[in-house]
Write a protein that holds these residues in place. Sequence first.
Motif, PDB file in Angstrom:
ATOM      1  N   ARG A  78       0.781  -1.287  -0.148  1.00  0.00           N
ATOM      2  CA  ARG A  78       0.085  -0.072   0.000  1.00  0.00           C
ATOM      3  C   ARG A  78       0.830   1.362   0.093  1.00  0.00           C
ATOM      4  NH1 ARG A  78      -4.146   0.637   4.710  1.00  0.00           N
ATOM      5  NH2 ARG A  78      -4.932  -1.103   3.860  1.00  0.00           N
ATOM      6  N   ARG A  79       0.704   2.108  -1.117  1.00  0.00           N
ATOM      7  CA  ARG A  79       1.560   3.318  -1.328  1.00  0.00           C
ATOM      8  C   ARG A  79       1.260   4.206  -0.304  1.00  0.00           C
ATOM      9  NH1 ARG A  79       2.630   6.517  -6.946  1.00  0.00           N
ATOM     10  NH2 ARG A  79       2.715   8.661  -5.744  1.00  0.00           N
ATOM     11  N   MET A  80       2.394   4.997   0.168  1.00  0.00           N
ATOM     12  CA  MET A  80       2.217   6.028   0.927  1.00  0.00           C
ATOM     13  C   MET A  80       2.794   7.171   0.486  1.00  0.00           C
ATOM     14  SD  MET A  80       3.469   4.301   4.777  1.00  0.00           S
ATOM     15  CE  MET A  80       4.898   3.823   4.068  1.00  0.00           C
ATOM     16  N   ASP A  81       2.302   8.364   0.434  1.00  0.00           N
ATOM     17  CA  ASP A  81       2.937   9.694   0.142  1.00  0.00           C
ATOM     18  C   ASP A  81       3.366  10.456   0.990  1.00  0.00           C
ATOM     19  OD1 ASP A  81       2.307   9.203  -2.687  1.00  0.00           O
ATOM     20  OD2 ASP A  81       0.062   9.993  -2.548  1.00  0.00           O
ATOM     21  N   VAL A  82       4.688  10.803   0.920  1.00  0.00           N
ATOM     22  CA  VAL A  82       5.127  11.397   1.955  1.00  0.00           C
ATOM     23  C   VAL A  82       5.191  12.835   1.417  1.00  0.00           C
ATOM     24  CG1 VAL A  82       7.517  12.166   3.112  1.00  0.00           C
ATOM     25  CG2 VAL A  82       6.975   9.927   2.501  1.00  0.00           C
ATOM     26  N   SER A  83       4.275  13.927   2.312  1.00  0.00           N
ATOM     27  CA  SER A  83       4.129  15.232   1.707  1.00  0.00           C
ATOM     28  C   SER A  83       5.518  16.032   1.789  1.00  0.00           C
ATOM     29  CB  SER A  83       3.352  15.783   2.807  1.00  0.00           C
ATOM     30  OG  SER A  83       1.855  15.189   2.746  1.00  0.00           O
ATOM     31  N   GLY A  84       5.377  17.190   1.132  1.00  0.00           N
ATOM     32  CA  GLY A  84       6.561  17.873   0.871  1.00  0.00           C
ATOM     33  C   GLY A  84       6.651  18.768  -0.463  1.00  0.00           C
ATOM     34  N   LYS A  85       7.200  19.656  -0.586  1.00  0.00           N
ATOM     35  CA  LYS A  85       7.629  20.416  -1.804  1.00  0.00           C
ATOM     36  C   LYS A  85       7.732  19.389  -2.963  1.00  0.00           C
ATOM     37  CE  LYS A  85       9.673  24.329  -4.059  1.00  0.00           C
ATOM     38  NZ  LYS A  85      10.684  25.099  -3.935  1.00  0.00           N
ATOM     39  N   GLY A  86       8.482  18.236  -2.843  1.00  0.00           N
ATOM     40  CA  GLY A  86       8.906  17.507  -3.769  1.00  0.00           C
ATOM     41  C   GLY A  86       8.402  16.100  -3.419  1.00  0.00           C
ATOM     42  N   LYS A  87       6.986  15.729  -3.478  1.00  0.00           N
ATOM     43  CA  LYS A  87       6.380  14.573  -2.871  1.00  0.00           C
ATOM     44  C   LYS A  87       7.370  13.288  -3.188  1.00  0.00           C
ATOM     45  CE  LYS A  87       2.073  14.509  -2.562  1.00  0.00           C
ATOM     46  NZ  LYS A  87       0.492  14.163  -2.786  1.00  0.00           N
ATOM     47  N   ILE A  88       7.750  12.603  -2.213  1.00  0.00           N
ATOM     48  CA  ILE A  88       8.031  11.251  -2.505  1.00  0.00           C
ATOM     49  C   ILE A  88       7.231  10.181  -2.066  1.00  0.00           C
ATOM     50  CG2 ILE A  88       9.880   9.525  -1.778  1.00  0.00           C
ATOM     51  CD1 ILE A  88      11.618  12.040  -0.950  1.00  0.00           C
ATOM     52  N   PHE A  89       7.123   8.973  -2.722  1.00  0.00           N
ATOM     53  CA  PHE A  89       6.235   7.855  -2.363  1.00  0.00           C
ATOM     54  C   PHE A  89       6.837   6.774  -2.024  1.00  0.00           C
ATOM     55  CE2 PHE A  89       6.699   6.721  -6.742  1.00  0.00           C
ATOM     56  CZ  PHE A  89       6.958   5.121  -6.668  1.00  0.00           C
ATOM     57  N   VAL A  90       6.645   6.030  -1.229  1.00  0.00           N
ATOM     58  CA  VAL A  90       7.062   4.727  -0.263  1.00  0.00           C
ATOM     59  C   VAL A  90       6.015   3.591  -0.301  1.00  0.00           C
ATOM     60  CG1 VAL A  90       8.107   3.902   1.891  1.00  0.00           C
ATOM     61  CG2 VAL A  90       8.592   6.180   1.244  1.00  0.00           C
ATOM     62  N   THR A  91       6.688   2.449  -0.826  1.00  0.00           N
ATOM     63  CA  THR A  91       5.703   1.554  -0.799  1.00  0.00           C
ATOM     64  C   THR A  91       6.066   0.141  -0.055  1.00  0.00           C
ATOM     65  OG1 THR A  91       4.565   2.057  -2.998  1.00  0.00           O
ATOM     66  CG2 THR A  91       3.942  -0.118  -2.258  1.00  0.00           C
ATOM     67  N   PRO A  92       5.686  -0.113   1.043  1.00  0.00           N
ATOM     68  CA  PRO A  92       6.484  -1.435   1.821  1.00  0.00           C
ATOM     69  C   PRO A  92       5.989  -2.637   1.312  1.00  0.00           C
ATOM     70  CG  PRO A  92       4.534  -0.546   3.108  1.00  0.00           C
ATOM     71  CD  PRO A  92       4.700   0.296   1.836  1.00  0.00           C
ATOM     72  N   TYR A  93       6.831  -3.705   1.378  1.00  0.00           N
ATOM     73  CA  TYR A  93       6.876  -5.034   0.834  1.00  0.00           C
ATOM     74  C   TYR A  93       7.311  -5.972   2.083  1.00  0.00           C
ATOM     75  CZ  TYR A  93       5.272  -3.373  -3.675  1.00  0.00           C
ATOM     76  OH  TYR A  93       4.643  -2.355  -4.729  1.00  0.00           O
ATOM     77  N   PHE A  94       6.271  -6.595   2.756  1.00  0.00           N
ATOM     78  CA  PHE A  94       6.814  -7.627   3.734  1.00  0.00           C
ATOM     79  C   PHE A  94       7.952  -8.429   3.138  1.00  0.00           C
ATOM     80  CE2 PHE A  94       6.665 -11.743   5.845  1.00  0.00           C
ATOM     81  CZ  PHE A  94       6.866 -11.380   7.164  1.00  0.00           C
ATOM     82  N   VAL A  95       8.971  -8.682   4.066  1.00  0.00           N
ATOM     83  CA  VAL A  95      10.156  -9.671   3.918  1.00  0.00           C
ATOM     84  C   VAL A  95      10.346 -10.582   5.009  1.00  0.00           C
ATOM     85  CG1 VAL A  95      11.265  -8.213   1.978  1.00  0.00           C
ATOM     86  CG2 VAL A  95      11.850  -7.985   4.303  1.00  0.00           C
ATOM     87  N   SER A  96      10.739 -11.658   4.622  1.00  0.00           N
ATOM     88  CA  SER A  96      11.453 -12.635   5.653  1.00  0.00           C
ATOM     89  C   SER A  96      12.426 -12.132   6.292  1.00  0.00           C
ATOM     90  CB  SER A  96      11.572 -13.926   5.451  1.00  0.00           C
ATOM     91  OG  SER A  96      11.942 -14.866   6.155  1.00  0.00           O
ATOM     92  N   HIS A  97      12.731 -11.956   7.613  1.00  0.00           N
ATOM     93  CA  HIS A  97      13.860 -11.453   8.310  1.00  0.00           C
ATOM     94  C   HIS A  97      13.899 -11.842   9.458  1.00  0.00           C
ATOM     95  CE1 HIS A  97      16.305  -8.035   9.938  1.00  0.00           C
ATOM     96  NE2 HIS A  97      16.898  -7.646   8.876  1.00  0.00           N
ATOM     97  N   SER A  98      15.097 -11.690  10.180  1.00  0.00           N
ATOM     98  CA  SER A  98      15.115 -12.185  11.441  1.00  0.00           C
ATOM     99  C   SER A  98      14.528 -11.171  12.399  1.00  0.00           C
ATOM    100  CB  SER A  98      16.827 -12.305  11.994  1.00  0.00           C
ATOM    101  OG  SER A  98      17.413 -11.017  11.700  1.00  0.00           O
ATOM    102  N   ALA A  99      14.424  -9.981  12.074  1.00  0.00           N
ATOM    103  CA  ALA A  99      13.683  -9.011  12.824  1.00  0.00           C
ATOM    104  C   ALA A  99      12.066  -9.150  12.525  1.00  0.00           C
ATOM    105  CB  ALA A  99      14.083  -7.609  12.637  1.00  0.00           C
ATOM    106  N   PHE A 100      11.404  -9.243  13.416  1.00  0.00           N
ATOM    107  CA  PHE A 100       9.965  -9.172  13.272  1.00  0.00           C
ATOM    108  C   PHE A 100       9.288  -8.099  12.336  1.00  0.00           C
ATOM    109  CE2 PHE A 100       5.617  -8.307  15.375  1.00  0.00           C
ATOM    110  CZ  PHE A 100       4.761  -9.382  14.513  1.00  0.00           C
ATOM    111  N   ASP A 101       8.309  -8.398  11.716  1.00  0.00           N
ATOM    112  CA  ASP A 101       7.637  -7.434  10.824  1.00  0.00           C
ATOM    113  C   ASP A 101       8.373  -6.552  10.047  1.00  0.00           C
ATOM    114  OD1 ASP A 101       5.023  -6.560  10.181  1.00  0.00           O
ATOM    115  OD2 ASP A 101       5.016  -5.017  11.801  1.00  0.00           O
ATOM    116  N   ALA A 102       9.412  -7.339   9.366  1.00  0.00           N
ATOM    117  CA  ALA A 102      10.199  -6.300   8.368  1.00  0.00           C
ATOM    118  C   ALA A 102       9.774  -6.155   7.083  1.00  0.00           C
ATOM    119  CB  ALA A 102      11.601  -6.969   8.370  1.00  0.00           C
ATOM    120  N   TYR A 103      10.095  -5.052   6.274  1.00  0.00           N
ATOM    121  CA  TYR A 103       9.615  -4.782   5.232  1.00  0.00           C
ATOM    122  C   TYR A 103      10.718  -4.077   4.244  1.00  0.00           C
ATOM    123  CZ  TYR A 103       5.151  -4.801   7.365  1.00  0.00           C
ATOM    124  OH  TYR A 103       3.916  -5.164   7.755  1.00  0.00           O
ATOM    125  N   MET A 104      10.673  -4.488   2.889  1.00  0.00           N
ATOM    126  CA  MET A 104      11.580  -3.744   2.018  1.00  0.00           C
ATOM    127  C   MET A 104      10.892  -2.553   1.349  1.00  0.00           C
ATOM    128  SD  MET A 104      11.770  -6.174  -1.569  1.00  0.00           S
ATOM    129  CE  MET A 104      10.731  -6.953  -1.996  1.00  0.00           C
TER     130      MET A 104
END
Length: 140
Positions: A76-102
């Motif tokens: 689910r894409r998230m838009d980071v507000s600001g003058k030059g808007k950046i979007f971030v979309t997390p994807y779950f990954v298997s990792h030794s840390a709980f609830d990790a995302y790329m």
Amino acid sequence: MNITIHRGANQIGGCITEISTEGCKVLIDLGSNLPGYHGAGAKEVLLGKYEALMAHGDYTKLVEAVKRMHTYHTARRMDVSGKGKIFVTPYFVSHSAFDAYMLLIGYEGKRILHTGDFRGHGFLGKVVFAAFSQVGYTME
């Protein structure tokens, strides 16, 4: 879009990276639990931790801060507000840390996939390769 590595380019994990535009900035891989950079499962763990500690001190402010946190939702894409808007979309990954995302980070048609230090083996390893294909990358 500018990329600045502040620490950890020669190590696994904790590679503090800044991705910025003229008017917007995102920091990733800080190596600690920070408000606004995590999934719903990690939020529940933090909330449980601070609520358990309430028996030993006043953690009311921390509990309230955790309750206000926004969480990731995979793909689910998230838009980071600001003058030059950046979007971030997390994807779950298997990792030794709980609830990790790329994180797929983009601005004006440019994309960066910050994979972190995922693992491609074990019970959830296949999830990583499915996430790569969702963002248009192939593993060969």
